[in-house]
Design an enzyme around this catalytic site. Structure first.
Site, mmCIF file in Angstrom:
data_model
loop_
_atom_site.group_PDB
_atom_site.id
_atom_site.type_symbol
_atom_site.label_atom_id
_atom_site.label_comp_id
_atom_site.label_asym_id
_atom_site.label_seq_id
_atom_site.Cartn_x
_atom_site.Cartn_y
_atom_site.Cartn_z
ATOM 1 N N CYS A 104 0.801 -1.161 0.018
ATOM 2 C CA CYS A 104 -0.034 -0.031 -0.030
ATOM 3 C C CYS A 104 0.886 1.318 -0.025
ATOM 4 C CB CYS A 104 -1.002 0.024 1.385
ATOM 5 S SG CYS A 104 -2.067 1.473 1.342
ATOM 6 N N CYS A 202 -6.263 -3.594 7.169
ATOM 7 C CA CYS A 202 -7.547 -2.710 7.159
ATOM 8 C C CYS A 202 -8.643 -3.409 6.600
ATOM 9 C CB CYS A 202 -7.063 -1.414 6.575
ATOM 10 S SG CYS A 202 -6.717 -1.249 4.817
#
Length: 361
Positions: A104, A202
């Protein structure tokens, strides 16, 4: 003061990015707060601390309003699915243990987000990471350095930063202890001052990554065999994605002694079990290597290297074996070197570089 210098900061709704935004505003920057809307399924929207849940967006918006900066939500769902989630799934199906936060940072926060900031005329991007960036005036290179506290240092997840990105990135809380960051938030009346740190991936509910991969994979998860180091069949496993190197518990089969996962072979769908001492290796091969403190590796270099986020750096020598591939030889054997994890190299508190572990030797 840095009047008229424009910076776009990623705001997750947590205390770190909130205080980072406040500090930048205090330093005179023209700050724009942005929450990145990433990919999340309906059933994981409200993960506690989830960085793009509805509550996280509202927390970030309230902080932006309190400190007096404009706030926007940008949609990165498509690229996040492609570069992070699909990668995460594919790696597990290949018997590897990926780190989605590193993917990410590389592809979203410091690529697409960075490009968006530059397109709208921002001089910098900023995040709430615990790390520091300094310029070495003698070489002209930008350096990534550990934060003031080892316990919270996040340089391990930032080793992919390029010289251009480092030049245009601000990390305002790198010189702060976590407790002080919370104090600043409390002093400013931010409701997020006591918000728990995010502990999970997440986009994965309850950290149940195996069932997440099973649910979202187009490939059928096949059972296979546990084997010993000589290839003898020991029993059945329920699918390679349920196991990781070093695992002892949850094998679903008992032996007369502790047995550990020492290798995962996706080609023949087997999992090799062995003794604890079988987990210790002194060498590894890493690919997709990015160097920060040096341009290229011309000759063997002494470093301290860590093979996972929670590990302590250990003395080693790195050798170049290809364009973006290195061999790392540790002075002392390391336990459970895991394919798919990142290895990051340090020279004291300076990040030399890092790469993805391809295999142990």
């Amino acid at each position: 003061m840095f009047m008229n210098k424009k910076v776009m900061i990623g705001m997750s709704g947590g205390v770190d990015s909130s205080v980072a935004a406040y500090l930048l505003k205090q330093q005179g920057y023209d700050v724009i707060g942005v929450t990145m809307k990433l990919w999340q399924d309906d059933d994981v929207v409200e993960i506690e601390g989830g960085c793009c849940s509805l509550s996280a967006v509202e927390d970030a918006r309230r902080v932006a309003n309190k400190i007096g900066i404009p706030f926007y939500v940008l949609n990165f769902r498509e690229v996040f699915k492609e570069k992070v989630i699909d990668y995460f799934i594919d790696e597990y199906l290949e018997g590897k243990t990926p780190n989605p936060c590193i993917a990410c940072n590389k592809h979203i926060k410091f690529d697409d987000f960075y490009k968006k900031a530059r397109q709208i005329g921002c001089d910098y991007v900023a995040t709430g990471h615990y790390a520091k960036i300094e310029k070495d005036e003698s070489t002209g290179r930008y350096l990534l350095k550990k934060s003031v506290t080892d316990k919270k240092d996040q340089t391990y997840a930032l080793y992919n930063l390029t010289q251009e990105q480092l030049e245009h990135t601000l990390l305002p809380i790198g010189d702060y202890e976590k407790d002080r960051v919370r104090e600043i938030a409390k002093e400013m009346g931010m409701a997020v001052h006591n918000k728990p740190d995010s502990q999970e991936i997440c986009f994965v509910k309850d950290n149940d990554y195996a069932n997440y991969v099973k649910k979202h994979s187009k490939k059928r998860i096949e059972e296979g065999f546990f084997v010993d180091t000589k290839g003898n069949i020991l029993g059945k496993h329920k699918g390679i994605l349920y196991y990781t190197i070093g695992q002892r518990k949850g094998l679903g089969i008992t032996f007369g002694k502790p047995m550990f996962v020492i290798d995962i072979n996706p080609i023949n769908n087997t999992i090799v079990l062995g003794d604890n001492e079988d987990l210790f290796k002194k060498e590894l091969i890493a690919k997709d290597v990015n160097f920060i403190s040096i341009d290229t590796l011309e000759e063997p270099l002494r470093v301290q290297a860590k093979i996972r986020y929670s590990a302590k750096p250990s003395p080693a020598t790195i050798h170049r074996v290809g364009e973006d591939t290195i061999k790392i030889v540790f002075d002392e054997a390391q336990r459970a070197i895991t394919k798919g994890q990142s290895v990051v190299m340090y020279d004291g508190d300076i990040v030399v570089g890092g790469g993805i572990i391809e295999k142990s030797l």
